[in-house]
Design a protein around this motif. Structure first.
Motif, PDB file in Angstrom:
ATOM      1  N   THR A  18       0.819  -1.219   0.000  1.00 20.76           N
ATOM      2  CA  THR A  18       0.000   0.000   0.000  1.00 20.76           C
ATOM      3  C   THR A  18       0.853   1.269   0.000  1.00 20.76           C
ATOM      4  O   THR A  18       0.323   2.364  -0.226  1.00 20.76           O
ATOM      5  CB  THR A  18      -0.920   0.043   1.238  1.00 20.76           C
ATOM      6  OG1 THR A  18      -0.116   0.187   2.428  1.00 20.76           O
ATOM      7  CG2 THR A  18      -1.758  -1.226   1.359  1.00 20.76           C
ATOM      8  N   PHE A  22      -0.344   5.167  -1.108  1.00 20.41           N
ATOM      9  CA  PHE A  22      -0.495   6.256  -0.143  1.00 20.41           C
ATOM     10  C   PHE A  22       0.490   7.394  -0.424  1.00 20.41           C
ATOM     11  O   PHE A  22       0.162   8.575  -0.241  1.00 20.41           O
ATOM     12  CB  PHE A  22      -0.306   5.735   1.287  1.00 20.41           C
ATOM     13  CG  PHE A  22      -1.517   5.068   1.858  1.00 20.41           C
ATOM     14  CD1 PHE A  22      -2.684   5.789   2.082  1.00 20.41           C
ATOM     15  CD2 PHE A  22      -1.513   3.721   2.176  1.00 20.41           C
ATOM     16  CE1 PHE A  22      -3.818   5.180   2.613  1.00 20.41           C
ATOM     17  CE2 PHE A  22      -2.631   3.106   2.699  1.00 20.41           C
ATOM     18  CZ  PHE A  22      -3.792   3.831   2.920  1.00 20.41           C
ATOM     19  N   ARG A  40       6.023  10.291   8.300  1.00 22.09           N
ATOM     20  CA  ARG A  40       5.709   8.855   8.217  1.00 22.09           C
ATOM     21  C   ARG A  40       6.380   8.093   9.344  1.00 22.09           C
ATOM     22  O   ARG A  40       5.748   7.305  10.055  1.00 22.09           O
ATOM     23  CB  ARG A  40       6.172   8.301   6.856  1.00 22.09           C
ATOM     24  CG  ARG A  40       6.150   6.778   6.775  1.00 22.09           C
ATOM     25  CD  ARG A  40       6.856   6.286   5.522  1.00 22.09           C
ATOM     26  NE  ARG A  40       7.168   4.878   5.603  1.00 22.09           N
ATOM     27  CZ  ARG A  40       7.961   4.223   4.765  1.00 22.09           C
ATOM     28  NH1 ARG A  40       8.517   4.868   3.756  1.00 22.09           N
ATOM     29  NH2 ARG A  40       8.199   2.936   4.920  1.00 22.09           N
ATOM     30  N   ALA A 212      -3.053  10.527   4.116  1.00 20.93           N
ATOM     31  CA  ALA A 212      -2.222   9.666   3.280  1.00 20.93           C
ATOM     32  C   ALA A 212      -0.897   9.341   3.971  1.00 20.93           C
ATOM     33  O   ALA A 212      -0.423   8.198   3.936  1.00 20.93           O
ATOM     34  CB  ALA A 212      -1.960  10.331   1.933  1.00 20.93           C
ATOM     35  N   GLY A 215      -1.461   6.866   6.538  1.00 19.44           N
ATOM     36  CA  GLY A 215      -1.633   5.560   5.907  1.00 19.44           C
ATOM     37  C   GLY A 215      -0.295   4.876   5.660  1.00 19.44           C
ATOM     38  O   GLY A 215      -0.155   3.663   5.870  1.00 19.44           O
ATOM     39  N   THR A 216       0.708   5.641   5.205  1.00 18.73           N
ATOM     40  CA  THR A 216       2.033   5.047   4.995  1.00 18.73           C
ATOM     41  C   THR A 216       2.617   4.559   6.318  1.00 18.73           C
ATOM     42  O   THR A 216       3.271   3.513   6.369  1.00 18.73           O
ATOM     43  CB  THR A 216       3.016   6.054   4.361  1.00 18.73           C
ATOM     44  OG1 THR A 216       3.300   7.117   5.285  1.00 18.73           O
ATOM     45  CG2 THR A 216       2.473   6.635   3.071  1.00 18.73           C
ATOM     46  N   PHE A 219       0.176   1.324   7.741  1.00 17.41           N
ATOM     47  CA  PHE A 219       0.240   0.068   6.995  1.00 17.41           C
ATOM     48  C   PHE A 219       1.677  -0.387   6.734  1.00 17.41           C
ATOM     49  O   PHE A 219       2.041  -1.526   7.045  1.00 17.41           O
ATOM     50  CB  PHE A 219      -0.530   0.196   5.682  1.00 17.41           C
ATOM     51  CG  PHE A 219      -2.012   0.262   5.865  1.00 17.41           C
ATOM     52  CD1 PHE A 219      -2.747  -0.878   6.138  1.00 17.41           C
ATOM     53  CD2 PHE A 219      -2.686   1.475   5.808  1.00 17.41           C
ATOM     54  CE1 PHE A 219      -4.115  -0.830   6.328  1.00 17.41           C
ATOM     55  CE2 PHE A 219      -4.059   1.547   5.993  1.00 17.41           C
ATOM     56  CZ  PHE A 219      -4.774   0.387   6.251  1.00 17.41           C
TER      57      PHE A 219
END
Length: 288
Positions: A18, A22, A40, A212, A215-216, A219
């Motif tokens: 993913t 992202f 991140r 986003a 999300g990185t 996941f």
């Protein structure tokens, strides 16, 4: 134990797949690379620390391991990210991806050289089959390419191999959550420092950008790296790195469904070849 390790590594590869999606969403929302990487790794560190606190575990690293953990995050991981980014700028993305996925072979060679593992026909065959599948999935075109870009791509792959081997030694004595948390914080600090000094760090993004980037972190780092480390502990570095060849296949699948990118039967064939290589590896490991 090995069955559980394979399952965890497959979930890890799925979570890692993913990342590119992202990142694409984050860049579309206005984020740049230093900002994305700084936040991140910060978010992933906070997720790991929150989990440790909620489960009543300590956040303290034994003094003997602190240097290794911070070297892993603050030096090795930063170097891999930087080398890969330079390679992407100088080479076609597909070729960079193919060079980067030389790291499973490098892990195997280094593990044998260090006396940690022994080579087998099974592992050699699985490596060859998976690499052939990558050629099909990535659709690499071998034209005139930058030798500097190739060099940085090889350095990124070698750095990733070193990252896996160093991680394998650390997690033998330290919780994967603790390892990921503190190494991610070191990586984040390095990119924050670079972003501030270069003036590239962004402090404001739209909600879609923050979502986003989170999300990185959730996941790829929190799920992907933590489960990879747990699986790594169960099956060893060479097998773990070979299983991760599934990641680019799943990335292509997600890109088709979420980003509307094109699909070819060559990529489908390549995915099937990689799955065949992983099946060969899995069945052989089960027999041993």
């Amino acid at each position: 134990m090995k069955n559980q390790g394979f399952v965890l590594l497959l979930i890890s590869a799925t979570a890692f797949s993913t990342l590119a999606v992202f990142m694409k969403f984050a860049f579309d929302a206005g984020a740049n690379l230093p900002t994305l990487l700084a936040y991140r790794f910060l978010f992933s560190a906070l997720l790991c620390f929150a989990t440790l606190i909620l489960t009543g575990q300590s956040l303290t690293i034994p003094p003997v391991l602190r240097g290794r953990v911070f070297f892993l995050g603050g030096i090795v991981h930063v170097a891999v990210s930087a080398f890969y980014a330079v390679s992407v700028q100088l080479l076609p993305v597909s070729l960079t991806g193919l060079i980067f996925y030389l790291y499973p072979a490098m892990v195997t060679v280094l593990a044998i050289f260090l006396g940690w593992e022994t080579i087998s026909r099974l592992k050699a065959s699985a490596l060859a089959v998976c690499f052939a599948g990558l050629l099909l999935v990535l659709g690499v075109s071998f034209g005139v390419v930058s030798t500097v870009g190739l060099g940085f791509g090889l350095l990124a792959a070698l750095g990733q191999a070193c990252h896996i081997l160093l991680s394998h030694r650390i997690i033998a004595d330290l919780s994967p959550l603790l390892t990921v948390g503190w190494s991610a914080l070191a990586t984040s600090a390095a990119f924050f420092a670079y972003g501030v000094l270069s003036g590239d760090l962004l402090w404001a993004l739209p909600p879609s950008g923050w979502g986003a980037i989170f999300g990185t972190a959730f996941f790829a780092n929190y799920i992907g790296i933590v489960l990879f480390f747990i699986g790594l502990r169960m099956v060893g570095p060479s097998v773990a790195s070979i299983v991760m060849n599934l990641e680019p296949v799943l990335t292509v699948v997600l890109s088709i469904f979420l980003l509307g990118e094109s699909f070819t039967w060559q990529q489908a064939l390549g995915g099937g070849v990689i799955l065949a290589g992983l099946y060969l590896l899995r069945e052989g490991e089960a027999i041993q």
